[in-house]
Design an enzyme around this catalytic site. Sequence first.
Site, mmCIF file in Angstrom:
data_model
loop_
_atom_site.group_PDB
_atom_site.id
_atom_site.type_symbol
_atom_site.label_atom_id
_atom_site.label_comp_id
_atom_site.label_asym_id
_atom_site.label_seq_id
_atom_site.Cartn_x
_atom_site.Cartn_y
_atom_site.Cartn_z
ATOM 1 N N ASP A 299 0.852 -1.186 0.000
ATOM 2 C CA ASP A 299 0.000 0.000 0.000
ATOM 3 C C ASP A 299 0.887 1.234 0.000
ATOM 4 O O ASP A 299 2.090 1.159 0.263
ATOM 5 C CB ASP A 299 -0.910 0.007 1.235
ATOM 6 C CG ASP A 299 -1.857 1.204 1.252
ATOM 7 O OD1 ASP A 299 -2.643 1.339 0.304
ATOM 8 O OD2 ASP A 299 -1.782 2.024 2.190
ATOM 9 N N SER A 300 0.263 2.393 -0.245
ATOM 10 C CA SER A 300 1.004 3.655 -0.222
ATOM 11 C C SER A 300 1.365 4.068 1.194
ATOM 12 O O SER A 300 2.181 4.979 1.378
ATOM 13 C CB SER A 300 0.165 4.758 -0.873
ATOM 14 O OG SER A 300 -1.025 4.976 -0.142
ATOM 15 N N GLY B 135 -2.399 9.363 -4.398
ATOM 16 C CA GLY B 135 -3.505 9.975 -5.132
ATOM 17 C C GLY B 135 -3.118 11.136 -6.029
ATOM 18 O O GLY B 135 -3.532 11.191 -7.195
ATOM 19 N N CYS C 39 -4.070 -0.902 -2.345
ATOM 20 C CA CYS C 39 -4.118 0.537 -2.591
ATOM 21 C C CYS C 39 -4.978 0.737 -3.821
ATOM 22 O O CYS C 39 -4.689 0.166 -4.884
ATOM 23 C CB CYS C 39 -2.703 1.075 -2.834
ATOM 24 S SG CYS C 39 -2.646 2.787 -3.427
ATOM 25 N N ASN C 40 -6.044 1.510 -3.690
ATOM 26 C CA ASN C 40 -6.959 1.699 -4.810
ATOM 27 C C ASN C 40 -6.278 2.388 -5.987
ATOM 28 O O ASN C 40 -6.491 2.022 -7.147
ATOM 29 C CB ASN C 40 -8.172 2.505 -4.354
ATOM 30 C CG ASN C 40 -9.124 1.692 -3.516
ATOM 31 O OD1 ASN C 40 -10.099 1.147 -4.004
ATOM 32 N ND2 ASN C 40 -8.835 1.595 -2.216
ATOM 33 N N GLU D 170 -2.481 9.268 7.990
ATOM 34 C CA GLU D 170 -1.048 9.016 8.161
ATOM 35 C C GLU D 170 -0.494 9.719 9.405
ATOM 36 O O GLU D 170 0.528 9.302 9.946
ATOM 37 C CB GLU D 170 -0.286 9.459 6.909
ATOM 38 C CG GLU D 170 -0.545 8.584 5.679
ATOM 39 C CD GLU D 170 0.082 7.202 5.783
ATOM 40 O OE1 GLU D 170 1.088 7.042 6.500
ATOM 41 O OE2 GLU D 170 -0.469 6.271 5.155
ATOM 42 N N CYS E 135 -10.572 4.019 -0.831
ATOM 43 C CA CYS E 135 -9.165 4.137 -0.432
ATOM 44 C C CYS E 135 -9.048 3.358 0.858
ATOM 45 O O CYS E 135 -9.883 3.529 1.764
ATOM 46 C CB CYS E 135 -8.768 5.596 -0.227
ATOM 47 S SG CYS E 135 -7.098 5.810 0.468
ATOM 48 N N HIS F 62 -7.250 3.723 3.255
ATOM 49 C CA HIS F 62 -7.048 4.571 4.434
ATOM 50 C C HIS F 62 -8.380 4.961 5.089
ATOM 51 O O HIS F 62 -8.428 5.230 6.291
ATOM 52 C CB HIS F 62 -6.315 5.865 4.051
ATOM 53 C CG HIS F 62 -4.841 5.709 3.827
ATOM 54 N ND1 HIS F 62 -4.323 5.144 2.701
ATOM 55 C CD2 HIS F 62 -3.778 6.093 4.589
ATOM 56 C CE1 HIS F 62 -2.995 5.160 2.769
ATOM 57 N NE2 HIS F 62 -2.645 5.735 3.893
#
Length: 269
Positions: free
Chosen positions: A9-10, A42, A72-73, A151, A183, A185
């Site tokens: 993932d990011s 993004g 991660c989308n 984050e 997302c 997140h």
Amino acid sequence: MQQPIAVLDSGVGGLTVVKEVMRQLPREKIIYFGDTARTPYGPRTPREVMRFTREIVSYLIQYQPKMIVIACNTATAVAMSDIRSRVDIPVVGVINPGARAAIGRTTTGCVGVIGTEGTIRSEAYDIALRELSPHVQVISQACPQFVPLVERGNFRSGETYDTVRDVIGHMKRYPIDCLILGCTHYPYLMDAISEVMGSEVALISSAEETAREVSTILQDKRKLARSDQLPVHQFFCSGEPGMFKVIAQQWLGEQIDLTPVVWQVPTIC
């Protein structure tokens, strides 16, 4: 059979998928990579996202995973087809599972999608939803403010609620009865999102559906872990590990209390 499942993932968002994989498949070893040094994806160009995803996959391949989950989308929308062409193991993304869950849930035929700028710009959810139900109405909204909140570990503050209200409050004007959290997140912000959208709007996280797809594929290929020994999970992040580890421990909770964990910070660039 004891090869790991690699999840990337990011940043910390993919931990929502990891938690569900651990719950559904407790014998499976997880290797997780969060690209916290370069988050968010993004606003990045597709070329950058493609390069980052390739780099992470190249790093994770050394651990001989039996599957890669792009949690991660944005990376799923941009890079999944490319990654599938480069590796000889199954690659699972998070967009199609989320779309399937939403179509199965909606009764009004109006589905909301919130995501990063890259995910919304790609129209990946619009395409996936309309392949399943051609007449579905899709209301999309990019939410670039959300990932930085997560984050930083800022999940439930007044600032968080105000930000969520300002960004997606207008979506209540539509007959949306389910909202895809596009997302990984965004489940961290579920309390604020639910308060803004109202209890009548179901929030769809692709984590559960993605974990179910992982299980189905591994079972079909007869690669489910069968050892009675506890797996030792490995978590990598490319940036400063302090906040990453705090968020991971809070989110995964008992899942990582029950199994050994190794925390590492690699160099991939």
